[in-house]
Design a protein around this motif. Structure first.
Motif, short mmCIF file in Angstrom:
data_model
loop_
_atom_site.label_atom_id
_atom_site.label_comp_id
_atom_site.label_asym_id
_atom_site.label_seq_id
_atom_site.Cartn_x
_atom_site.Cartn_y
_atom_site.Cartn_z
N VAL A 65 31.56 10.73 -13.23
CA VAL A 65 31.02 12.16 -13.63
C VAL A 65 30.90 12.87 -12.50
CG1 VAL A 65 29.46 13.39 -14.91
CG2 VAL A 65 30.12 11.19 -15.68
N ARG A 66 31.26 13.94 -12.31
CA ARG A 66 30.77 15.09 -11.24
C ARG A 66 30.18 16.13 -11.80
NH1 ARG A 66 34.67 14.67 -6.75
NH2 ARG A 66 36.27 13.36 -7.37
N ILE A 67 28.77 16.11 -11.45
CA ILE A 67 27.78 16.98 -12.17
C ILE A 67 27.93 18.50 -11.54
CG2 ILE A 67 25.24 17.44 -12.13
CD1 ILE A 67 24.79 14.47 -12.21
N ILE A 68 27.83 19.32 -12.65
CA ILE A 68 28.02 20.63 -12.30
C ILE A 68 26.78 21.48 -12.34
CG2 ILE A 68 30.53 20.89 -12.49
CD1 ILE A 68 30.00 22.12 -15.30
N SER A 69 25.65 20.89 -13.03
CA SER A 69 24.55 21.74 -13.50
C SER A 69 23.45 20.79 -13.63
CB SER A 69 24.59 22.54 -14.77
OG SER A 69 23.46 23.03 -14.92
N ALA A 71 30.53 33.23 -18.99
CA ALA A 71 29.30 33.68 -18.19
C ALA A 71 28.68 32.89 -17.15
CB ALA A 71 28.38 34.26 -19.04
N PHE A 72 28.73 31.47 -17.67
CA PHE A 72 28.32 30.46 -16.45
C PHE A 72 29.16 30.59 -15.10
CE2 PHE A 72 29.02 26.27 -14.72
CZ PHE A 72 27.96 25.75 -14.39
N TYR A 73 30.50 30.51 -15.24
CA TYR A 73 31.15 30.51 -14.21
C TYR A 73 31.44 31.74 -13.57
CZ TYR A 73 33.10 25.84 -15.88
OH TYR A 73 33.20 24.61 -16.27
N ARG A 74 31.38 32.75 -14.00
CA ARG A 74 31.06 34.14 -13.43
C ARG A 74 29.76 33.96 -12.40
NH1 ARG A 74 31.81 39.60 -12.62
NH2 ARG A 74 33.61 39.59 -13.66
N ARG A 75 28.84 33.51 -13.04
CA ARG A 75 27.49 33.38 -12.14
C ARG A 75 27.82 32.77 -10.88
NH1 ARG A 75 24.91 32.66 -17.02
NH2 ARG A 75 24.64 30.37 -16.60
N ARG A 76 28.33 31.52 -10.99
CA ARG A 76 28.88 30.33 -9.83
C ARG A 76 29.58 31.26 -8.93
NH1 ARG A 76 27.78 25.01 -10.96
NH2 ARG A 76 25.51 25.11 -11.63
N VAL A 77 30.66 32.04 -9.37
CA VAL A 77 31.52 32.57 -8.59
C VAL A 77 30.71 33.86 -7.83
CG1 VAL A 77 33.48 34.17 -8.51
CG2 VAL A 77 33.53 32.12 -9.65
N GLU A 78 30.00 34.62 -8.43
CA GLU A 78 29.23 35.68 -7.80
C GLU A 78 28.25 35.06 -6.68
OE1 GLU A 78 29.02 39.15 -11.31
OE2 GLU A 78 27.36 37.62 -11.24
N TYR A 79 27.63 34.00 -6.97
CA TYR A 79 26.76 33.23 -6.10
C TYR A 79 27.54 33.01 -4.84
CZ TYR A 79 23.32 32.56 -9.76
OH TYR A 79 22.47 32.40 -10.77
N ALA A 80 28.65 32.38 -5.00
CA ALA A 80 29.42 31.88 -3.82
C ALA A 80 30.08 32.97 -2.99
CB ALA A 80 30.70 31.12 -4.35
N VAL A 81 30.57 34.04 -3.59
CA VAL A 81 30.99 35.32 -2.93
C VAL A 81 30.08 36.18 -2.34
CG1 VAL A 81 32.14 37.43 -3.32
CG2 VAL A 81 33.08 35.71 -4.35
N ASP A 123 29.08 24.63 -3.67
CA ASP A 123 28.94 25.74 -4.34
C ASP A 123 28.86 25.28 -5.93
OD1 ASP A 123 28.91 27.73 -2.39
OD2 ASP A 123 30.76 27.05 -1.66
N GLY A 124 28.95 24.19 -6.32
CA GLY A 124 28.87 23.86 -7.81
C GLY A 124 30.16 23.73 -8.29
N PHE A 125 31.36 23.48 -7.53
CA PHE A 125 32.63 23.50 -7.97
C PHE A 125 33.01 22.26 -7.56
CE2 PHE A 125 31.96 28.17 -8.10
CZ PHE A 125 32.26 28.57 -9.20
N PRO A 126 33.10 21.01 -8.23
CA PRO A 126 33.62 19.88 -7.61
C PRO A 126 34.91 19.78 -7.33
CG PRO A 126 32.05 19.64 -9.65
CD PRO A 126 32.17 21.03 -9.59
N GLY A 127 35.21 19.39 -6.30
CA GLY A 127 36.57 19.20 -5.75
C GLY A 127 37.52 20.33 -5.66
N GLU A 162 41.82 28.31 -14.21
CA GLU A 162 42.27 29.83 -14.58
C GLU A 162 41.31 30.72 -14.60
OE1 GLU A 162 45.15 32.36 -17.39
OE2 GLU A 162 45.80 30.44 -16.74
N THR A 163 40.02 30.01 -15.29
CA THR A 163 38.96 31.11 -15.47
C THR A 163 38.15 31.28 -14.14
OG1 THR A 163 38.62 30.23 -17.62
CG2 THR A 163 36.58 31.24 -16.45
N ILE A 164 38.19 30.30 -13.26
CA ILE A 164 37.61 30.63 -12.05
C ILE A 164 38.42 31.55 -11.18
CG2 ILE A 164 36.90 29.46 -9.74
CD1 ILE A 164 36.47 26.80 -11.50
N PHE A 165 39.81 31.37 -11.03
CA PHE A 165 40.66 32.09 -10.32
C PHE A 165 40.42 33.64 -10.64
CE2 PHE A 165 43.67 28.67 -9.33
CZ PHE A 165 42.89 28.10 -8.45
N ARG A 166 40.51 33.95 -11.98
CA ARG A 166 40.55 35.35 -12.79
C ARG A 166 39.09 35.82 -12.03
NH1 ARG A 166 44.40 36.71 -16.23
NH2 ARG A 166 45.52 35.23 -17.26
N LEU A 167 38.24 35.08 -12.27
CA LEU A 167 37.00 35.59 -11.88
C LEU A 167 36.78 35.95 -10.42
CD1 LEU A 167 34.37 33.17 -14.04
CD2 LEU A 167 34.75 35.77 -14.47
#
Length: 405
Positions: free
Chosen positions: A66-70, A80-90, A112-116, A140-145
């Motif tokens: 298991v790779r914990i993400i939260s 919305a969860f992944y958007r927050r993560r992407v915004e934090y990273a950028v 950054d909370g994105f395992p691997g 794909e969700t992460i890339f679009r965001l």
């Protein structure tokens, strides 16, 4: 509390591990799994007493089960969860990198909370590497965001290229490949080469055929530190790759010799020197160990500054001892080749070689070379590769500059 996800109960040892900051659950630490799932699904991780520890991607194909993400029980893993993560990273990179944001690491996996997941930004091109199944399923969700968030902040993206041509993907049950990601509005017909500027130096980055994502961004400020020392010096840059340390040194050095065993790397380094109009630098295709050994036999004193930036000599704990011998050999030879008052920059990019062990090796090499080391700087990776305390894998780069006395 039943959140609707399969529940993975872990050992007390794993509980301590997670509470200490880590985010991996190894298969041997799992006591029980309640509920059905497919590899890559989200599961909840619980203590033996049923208390919530976190949620993450499960994969029976991997030793890292298991790779914990939260670790927030209120999180729901939607867009919305992944958007927050992407915004934090950028936004983090915009803050810590400032004017160097144009080419930097946007996402640094677990830190950054994105395992691997690794995403490097080279001007308008993103180069991604996905090494975990759970992340691969939502990429794909992460890339679009990423494209959307960067555009909102004034940084349009032309293309995303995947460098998933690494064997470690097999451990996750993933296939190896590389290619442009076909996202709406992005190009898939680019040449695979992009120009970047770092520390005022121009580089051509080959993100299709170069090592990893095409350029090592983590040494950005270490190269600048080398340039401060190199003024008027005769410099030997070992394991030069595409010439980044050599070119930084060449901006102020009397002369630089750049060495690498890869002719492809040397060809690119030579091109990069030409891009910058540098003429005080020559390039040698050679095995660094053999070159240093021959120079020692000939009692040469051609250089007063040597840079050692080797690839990771170890990628597992089982080979760390053998790797230490390799690190010691090149550092010992470099110390013997330098005159008293000369300078040595040396580093290791393997997290399996912890700083304490690396320093013991340097101390032993100095003793064998009958020299002392006067430490000038102790550095790590640049801030776009953040170190997440409790996750030792993110703390990998050791970089020292010494004077030989």
């Amino acid at each position: 509390m039943d959140r609707g996800y399969p529940r993975v109960t872990v050992s007390k040892k794993c509980e301590r591990f997670i509470k200490g900051g880590h985010i991996w659950v190894y298969h041997v630490e799992i006591k029980e799994i309640d509920g059905s799932y497919e590899n890559g699904d989200i599961v909840d991780v619980l203590t033996e007493k049923g208390r919530y520890l976190g949620s993450g991607y499960i994969n029976d194909s991997s030793k890292i089960r298991v790779r914990i993400i939260s670790k927030n029980a209120n999180d729901r893993f939607d867009t919305a969860f992944y958007r927050r993560r992407v915004e934090y990273a950028v936004d983090y990179r915009l803050t810590v990198m400032g004017e160097d944001f144009s080419s930097c690491r946007l996402i640094f996996g677990e830190a950054d909370g994105f395992p691997g997941l690794t995403v490097d930004k080279f001007e308008n091109v993103l180069v991604a590497q996905v090494l975990s199944l759970g992340t691969d399923r939502v990429k794909e969700t992460i890339f679009r965001l990423l494209v959307d968030v960067l555009k909102e902040r004034g940084y349009p993206v032309d293309a995303i290229y995947e460098r998933n041509d690494v064997k470690v993907r097999e451990l996750e049950g993933l296939r190896e490949y590389k290619g442009f990601y076909p996202l709406d509005g992005l190009r898939t017909d680019l040449s695979g080469e992009v120009g970047i500027t770092e520390n005022g130096i121009r580089y051509a980055v080959d993100y299709i055929n170069g090592q990893k994502t095409g350029f090592f961004l983590d040494q950005k400020y270490n190269r600048r530190a080398v340039a401060k020392i190199a003024k008027g010096k005769r410099v030997l840059d070992c394991f030069t790759h595409t010439g980044a340390f050599a070119l930084n040194a060449a901006t102020v050095a009397e002369h630089v010799t750049a060495v690498d065993i890869s002719q492809t790397a040397i060809d690119m380094a030579r091109r990069n020197a030409a891009l910058n109009g540098m003429t005080n630098i020559d390039f040698v295709t050679a095995n660094v160990f053999e070159l240093l050994t021959q120079a020692e036999k000939e009692h040469r004193r051609d250089w007063d500054f040597i840079i050692l930036d080797p690839p990771a000599f170890t990628k597992s704990r089982s080979t760390a001892r053998a790797a230490q011998r390799g690190y010691k050999e090149i550092n010992l030879k470099a110390m013997k080749l330098l005159p008293r008052g000369g300078y040595l920059a040396t580093c290791s990019c393997s997290h399996f070689m912890p700083d304490e062990q690396f320093c013991r090796m340097l101390y032993s090499a100095a003793a064998d070379a009958n020299v002392s080391l006067r430490q000038i700087e102790c550095r790590q990776q640049s801030a776009d590769h953040p170190i997440l305390w409790g996750v030792e894998e993110t703390d990998y780069l050791k970089f020292y500059i010494f004077q030989i006395v």
